[in-house]
Motif scaffolding. Structure first.
Motif, PDB file in Angstrom:
ATOM      1  N   ILE A 171       0.792  -1.229   0.235  1.00  0.00           N
ATOM      2  CA  ILE A 171       0.029   0.009   0.080  1.00  0.00           C
ATOM      3  C   ILE A 171       0.758   1.356   0.064  1.00  0.00           C
ATOM      4  O   ILE A 171       0.712   2.214  -0.732  1.00  0.00           O
ATOM      5  N   LEU A 172       1.989   1.229   0.981  1.00  0.00           N
ATOM      6  CA  LEU A 172       2.443   2.323   1.098  1.00  0.00           C
ATOM      7  C   LEU A 172       3.682   2.612  -0.043  1.00  0.00           C
ATOM      8  O   LEU A 172       3.939   3.895  -0.186  1.00  0.00           O
ATOM      9  N   LEU A 173       4.032   1.703  -1.086  1.00  0.00           N
ATOM     10  CA  LEU A 173       4.809   1.803  -2.039  1.00  0.00           C
ATOM     11  C   LEU A 173       3.798   3.013  -3.197  1.00  0.00           C
ATOM     12  O   LEU A 173       4.579   4.020  -3.838  1.00  0.00           O
ATOM     13  N   ALA A 174       2.558   3.199  -2.892  1.00  0.00           N
ATOM     14  CA  ALA A 174       1.855   4.469  -3.677  1.00  0.00           C
ATOM     15  C   ALA A 174       2.552   5.645  -3.491  1.00  0.00           C
ATOM     16  O   ALA A 174       2.359   6.486  -4.011  1.00  0.00           O
ATOM     17  N   ILE A 175       2.669   5.776  -2.116  1.00  0.00           N
ATOM     18  CA  ILE A 175       3.297   7.092  -1.770  1.00  0.00           C
ATOM     19  C   ILE A 175       4.681   7.252  -1.821  1.00  0.00           C
ATOM     20  O   ILE A 175       5.139   8.395  -2.448  1.00  0.00           O
ATOM     21  N   PHE A 176       5.624   6.215  -1.513  1.00  0.00           N
ATOM     22  CA  PHE A 176       6.808   6.440  -1.705  1.00  0.00           C
ATOM     23  C   PHE A 176       7.467   6.301  -3.248  1.00  0.00           C
ATOM     24  O   PHE A 176       8.630   6.445  -3.446  1.00  0.00           O
ATOM     25  N   ALA A 236       3.173   5.751 -13.689  1.00  0.00           N
ATOM     26  CA  ALA A 236       2.876   5.420 -14.909  1.00  0.00           C
ATOM     27  C   ALA A 236       2.110   6.549 -15.696  1.00  0.00           C
ATOM     28  O   ALA A 236       1.252   7.399 -14.772  1.00  0.00           O
ATOM     29  N   GLU A 237       2.268   6.728 -16.932  1.00  0.00           N
ATOM     30  CA  GLU A 237       1.471   8.114 -17.391  1.00  0.00           C
ATOM     31  C   GLU A 237      -0.141   7.791 -17.141  1.00  0.00           C
ATOM     32  O   GLU A 237      -0.707   6.709 -17.455  1.00  0.00           O
ATOM     33  N   GLY A 238      -0.719   9.145 -16.743  1.00  0.00           N
ATOM     34  CA  GLY A 238      -2.184   8.921 -16.485  1.00  0.00           C
ATOM     35  C   GLY A 238      -2.436   8.650 -15.081  1.00  0.00           C
ATOM     36  O   GLY A 238      -3.522   8.495 -14.505  1.00  0.00           O
ATOM     37  N   THR A 239      -1.498   8.307 -14.111  1.00  0.00           N
ATOM     38  CA  THR A 239      -1.448   8.008 -12.880  1.00  0.00           C
ATOM     39  C   THR A 239      -1.018   9.054 -11.812  1.00  0.00           C
ATOM     40  O   THR A 239       0.377   9.523 -12.205  1.00  0.00           O
ATOM     41  N   ASP A 240      -1.548   8.776 -10.728  1.00  0.00           N
ATOM     42  CA  ASP A 240      -0.880   9.919  -9.773  1.00  0.00           C
ATOM     43  C   ASP A 240      -1.042   9.083  -8.361  1.00  0.00           C
ATOM     44  O   ASP A 240      -1.465   8.002  -8.259  1.00  0.00           O
ATOM     45  N   MET A 241      -0.593   9.686  -7.114  1.00  0.00           N
ATOM     46  CA  MET A 241      -0.459   8.966  -6.108  1.00  0.00           C
ATOM     47  C   MET A 241      -1.870   8.622  -5.595  1.00  0.00           C
ATOM     48  O   MET A 241      -1.770   7.589  -4.975  1.00  0.00           O
ATOM     49  N   ALA A 242      -2.795   9.312  -5.737  1.00  0.00           N
ATOM     50  CA  ALA A 242      -4.162   8.939  -5.116  1.00  0.00           C
ATOM     51  C   ALA A 242      -4.669   7.689  -6.140  1.00  0.00           C
ATOM     52  O   ALA A 242      -5.315   6.737  -5.347  1.00  0.00           O
ATOM     53  N   SER A 243      -4.665   7.736  -7.559  1.00  0.00           N
ATOM     54  CA  SER A 243      -5.138   6.405  -8.230  1.00  0.00           C
ATOM     55  C   SER A 243      -4.402   5.286  -8.068  1.00  0.00           C
ATOM     56  O   SER A 243      -4.862   4.028  -8.220  1.00  0.00           O
ATOM     57  N   GLN A 244      -3.007   5.656  -7.823  1.00  0.00           N
ATOM     58  CA  GLN A 244      -2.048   4.403  -7.410  1.00  0.00           C
ATOM     59  C   GLN A 244      -2.263   3.886  -6.260  1.00  0.00           C
ATOM     60  O   GLN A 244      -2.561   2.602  -5.921  1.00  0.00           O
ATOM     61  N   LEU A 245      -2.765   4.703  -5.213  1.00  0.00           N
ATOM     62  CA  LEU A 245      -3.094   4.247  -3.754  1.00  0.00           C
ATOM     63  C   LEU A 245      -4.258   3.102  -3.685  1.00  0.00           C
ATOM     64  O   LEU A 245      -4.392   2.295  -3.094  1.00  0.00           O
TER      65      LEU A 245
END
Length: 436
Positions: A356-361, A372-381
């Motif tokens: 889960i935390l990899l989305a932040i770090f 990835a293109e079109g992805t940000d921290m919130a969507s990855q989380l």
């Protein structure tokens, strides 16, 4: 439709009788990079070392002397069983080109079609890739051994592990690493926080609940018979984890180097913080605490090793020690669940935390590789939460079903007399230590 990979294998197999244009076609197809292939072969040996002998000694030192040999036999038997299953059908169902988002096809049964082929986007031969993935298929069910030590019937262990490998590990591998539906939704798992640690950790908790407590738990002290062996096993796991995470880059490159650095510093931070917590709470910093903290850090850094920076790895290591230590007390002390060697609290919680935390770090601002293109921290989380939840729920449900089905034929537990005698003698007719 014949893929580029299949075409290469076909052309090579008929090259001797083929005209000149066929030789030109073979030459035009991608060649395996010998340096990358050598690294993957080395990494495969390192990951196998994690199970045999690393995990076997780590777990074996934590049990009482009368059960030490049983742990070694179980780890060895599960490794052998998982290897055969992987070659016969597991790899094909997880990684075949054909199939769907849930499960693969039978095209690569017995590793058929892998010789002289290269998967799209990779630089190593597919044989090397399949070997590397086999070592992951080996260690994942072996991790669950820690939940049932000292009381599970050997026959049940083998039957359960076979079905679990096929019905839990293989499908989840397909979903995340084999081009399945979770991969399509953007879930990241660099080296196994979801595929390995979440599946094994959650399944271990379910098995521990179904199997019941060891005789005397929690009132009787069940101290590790050899902390020295546990630390030695942890050392082998630590070194082997360089292959586990570094090899997951699938090439000898900077991503592999970064993953190894993050693996090492994450484990280092976690081990130190675990010792500090022990010193504050119980007054002594223990050898078992050092080993457990290191493994918690290793499990937590695994899904993020190749996508975060060293600073993020240190923070993850610190969080791993604090949170996993708390879960050990929660599971055994508060909930009174006899997950004997803390598989869920260390591997399961660590894998989930890192996933889960990899989305932040992963943020470039925090030293990570970015999104990835079109992805940000919130969507990855959100993607990581979904991936962890789906895999955890599936693992728990299928583990419960498998346990019931196998126990209808083979009882889960040994008898009380056999448990008191110890599984070394009652299950295997041997003693690990001749103390007479």
């Amino acid at each position: 439709m014949i893929s580029k990979i299949t075409m290469r294998a076909l052309l090579i197999s008929t090259l001797a009788a083929a005209p000149a244009f066929a030789q030109d076609a073979v030459a035009a197809l991608p060649e395996a990079n010998s340096g990358d292939s050598a690294w993957i072969l080395t990494a495969s040996a390192l990951v196998l070392m994690m199970t045999l002998p690393g995990l076997a000694l780590f777990y074996g030192g934590l049990v009482r002397a009368k059960n030490f040999l049983s742990v070694l036999v179980q780890c060895g038997a599960v490794a052998a069983l998982a290897s055969v299953i992987w070659i016969v059908i597991g790899y094909s169902l997880a990684f075949s080109v054909n199939g769907n988002g849930l499960i693969g096809s039978f095209e690569n049964v017995m590793f058929n079609g892998l010789l002289a082929s290269i998967r799209e986007g990779q630089t190593t031969g597919e044989f090397a890739f399949a070997l590397f993935q086999m070592t992951f298929a080996i260690i994942t069910p072996a991790l669950i051994v820690g939940a049932w030590v000292e009381r599970a019937r050997f026959g049940w262990v083998i039957a359960f592990s076979a079905l679990w490998s096929l019905l839990v590990y293989v499908p989840v591998t397909r979903w995340v690493w084999g081009g399945g539906f979770l991969a399509d939704q953007g879930v990241i798992d660099f080296a196994g926080g979801i595929v390995v640690h979440t599946t094994a950790g959650v399944s271990a908790l379910v098995v521990a609940l179904m199997l019941g407590k060891r005789i005397g738990f929690p009132k009787t002290l069940m101290l590790p018979h050899s902390p020295a062996l546990t630390v030695a096993g942890a050392g082998l796991l630590w070194v082997g984890w360089f292959g586990f995470n570094g090899g997951s880059a699938l090439a000898a490159n900077d991503v592999a180097a970064s993953a190894i650095i993050n693996t090492h510093v994450g484990a280092s931070a976690a081990a130190l913080v675990w010792l500090l917590i022990e010193r504050i709470k119980v007054g002594k910093a223990t050898a078992v605490g050092f080993a457990t903290g290191a493994v918690a850090g290793l499990a937590t850094i695994t899904p993020a090793a190749g996508v975060i920076g060293p600073g993020g790895a240190i923070i993850l290591g610190i969080l791993a020690a604090v949170i996993c230590f708390w879960f050990v007390g929660l599971v055994k002390g508060t909930l009174k669940i006899d997950d004997s060697l803390d598989v869920f609290a260390v591997h399961g919680v660590g894998g989930i935390l890192g996933s889960i935390l990899l989305a932040i770090f992963a943020s470039e601002a925090l030293g990570g590789a970015g999104y990835a293109e079109g992805t940000d921290m919130a969507s990855q989380l959100w993607a990581q939460f979904k991936g962890v939840f789906i895999v955890a729920a599936y693992s728990a449900l299928v583990t419960m079903i498998i346990s019931y089905l196998v126990s209808a034929i083979l009882p889960m537990r040994v008898s009380e007399d056999q448990e008191r005698d110890g599984l070394d003698i009652s299950s295997h007719g041997e003693r690990a230590w001749d103390l007479d």
